[in-house]
Design an enzyme around this catalytic site. Sequence first.
Site, short mmCIF file in Angstrom:
data_model
loop_
_atom_site.label_atom_id
_atom_site.label_comp_id
_atom_site.label_asym_id
_atom_site.label_seq_id
_atom_site.Cartn_x
_atom_site.Cartn_y
_atom_site.Cartn_z
N LYS A 67 23.83 47.15 30.76
CA LYS A 67 24.63 47.88 31.66
C LYS A 67 26.36 47.31 31.54
CE LYS A 67 27.31 44.67 33.31
NZ LYS A 67 28.73 44.08 33.03
N THR B 166 39.34 39.55 43.18
CA THR B 166 39.84 39.15 44.35
C THR B 166 38.62 40.05 45.50
OG1 THR B 166 41.20 40.52 44.69
CG2 THR B 166 41.85 38.48 44.41
N GLU C 2 35.10 52.29 34.17
CA GLU C 2 35.57 52.24 35.77
C GLU C 2 36.60 52.94 35.90
OE1 GLU C 2 35.08 47.42 35.28
OE2 GLU C 2 36.80 48.53 34.86
N THR D 128 27.16 44.55 36.75
CA THR D 128 28.83 43.99 38.33
C THR D 128 29.24 45.71 38.63
OG1 THR D 128 29.60 44.28 35.33
CG2 THR D 128 28.97 42.83 35.96
N ASN E 90 40.80 46.88 38.15
CA ASN E 90 41.10 46.00 36.98
C ASN E 90 42.21 44.64 37.75
OD1 ASN E 90 38.87 45.47 34.63
ND2 ASN E 90 39.64 47.72 35.41
N THR F 240 31.80 45.95 26.09
CA THR F 240 31.90 44.79 26.93
C THR F 240 30.53 45.36 27.76
OG1 THR F 240 32.29 43.28 28.80
CG2 THR F 240 33.18 46.10 28.71
#
Length: 406
Positions: free
Chosen positions: A178, A406, A275, A152, A401, A189
């Site tokens: 992942k 979007t 991230e 992702t 995040n 997650t």
Amino acid sequence: MKIIKGGVTAAKGYLATGGHCGAKRKNKDLALLQSIKPAHMAAVFTTNQVKAAPVLWNKAVYDMEKDIKAIVVNSGNANACTGEQGMMDAKKMAVTTADVLNIQEEEVLVASTGVIGVPLPIDKISQGIHDLVGTMSSTLEAGNHAAHAILTTDTYTKELAVVMHIGGKEVTIGGMAKGSGMIHPNMATMLSFITTDVNITQKLFRQALAETVEDTYNMISVDGDTSTNDMVLALANGQADNPIIDCVGEDYTVFKEALHELNETLAKLIVADGEGVTKCIEVSVKGAKCKEDARLLSKSVITSNLVKTAFFGEDANWGRILCAMGYAGVTFDPNKVSLCYSSDKGTILLVDQGVPIRFSEEKASEIMSERNIGVEIVLQEGMEGAKAWGCDLSYEYVRINGEYRT
């Protein structure tokens, strides 16, 4: 044991593929994995009370104690919080995969990852399964295609394979994972898929996975969020033809240590790709009364936002670490704690048995300027220890995040 090149197709008897079906606007978003022979299933699932439809499907299959022949995974959509339709879609993924492979739907595991609360584009995924099945292969390239298809916000694939010898036979374990955000201990997650050709009973296979997950995936954190879709799915098809491992002994230990090495490496790769990450932090606790105390202390430190921001700012603010230890729910004497930081630029002692050490801020900044930083905490309560892995909290994490949908 040695590490070799490869992933989920490294072990004997596995085929894989990955491609684009339209669940995402671009890039690979659908992976298929098949065991030529029926494989024992081991799994660990998210502790989140809100569980995605694929998790519920797989838990039901797990409880049947059936052998497995295939796994289908989509990225770009989590199929979570999608109600009854979500369960129907998860089942359709399994049924479609079963149909094209001529197997039973209960022999198929399902996984999804991506945005929560959006209906699954099941027609695109079903068509993608039909389109991809003819491209399945045992090559390393095919395994890599599958590893790309499960990503992702990840910036790179996470694959590994290890080889060992058991009973004079070569045994291989391969894996792909992942995970980048919503990473937190007690199943982060993340998704991890493990294949092995070891010959082992289902009971011991499940035991080995559960024990290694406790000290690997459950000891990582990026942002403190536990997802709705997390799981580790493992298959063992017995194709190595080693004498069956049916009791805890030397063969079991060799296999479990190799499995632990694979899972720890994949877990660290997830943290390193967190991230917005600029620092990767390993927290080691030694001298605890029991293993659980060491786990709680190390995880409390690695999940503290104040600790994370201090590392992002390259500030040797060790008081935040002691503070995080203090609310971990563990009884210890802070006057006996020693603490140091280390990296490729050296090691610096900050606290010695509860006494703050006057240290060089310049040296501390130099050590903390590196990407990989170690924190060693020594108690005087006992002989047990544990490690946890995490990262800093950066401006980029907030940007990623804030714009996720979007």
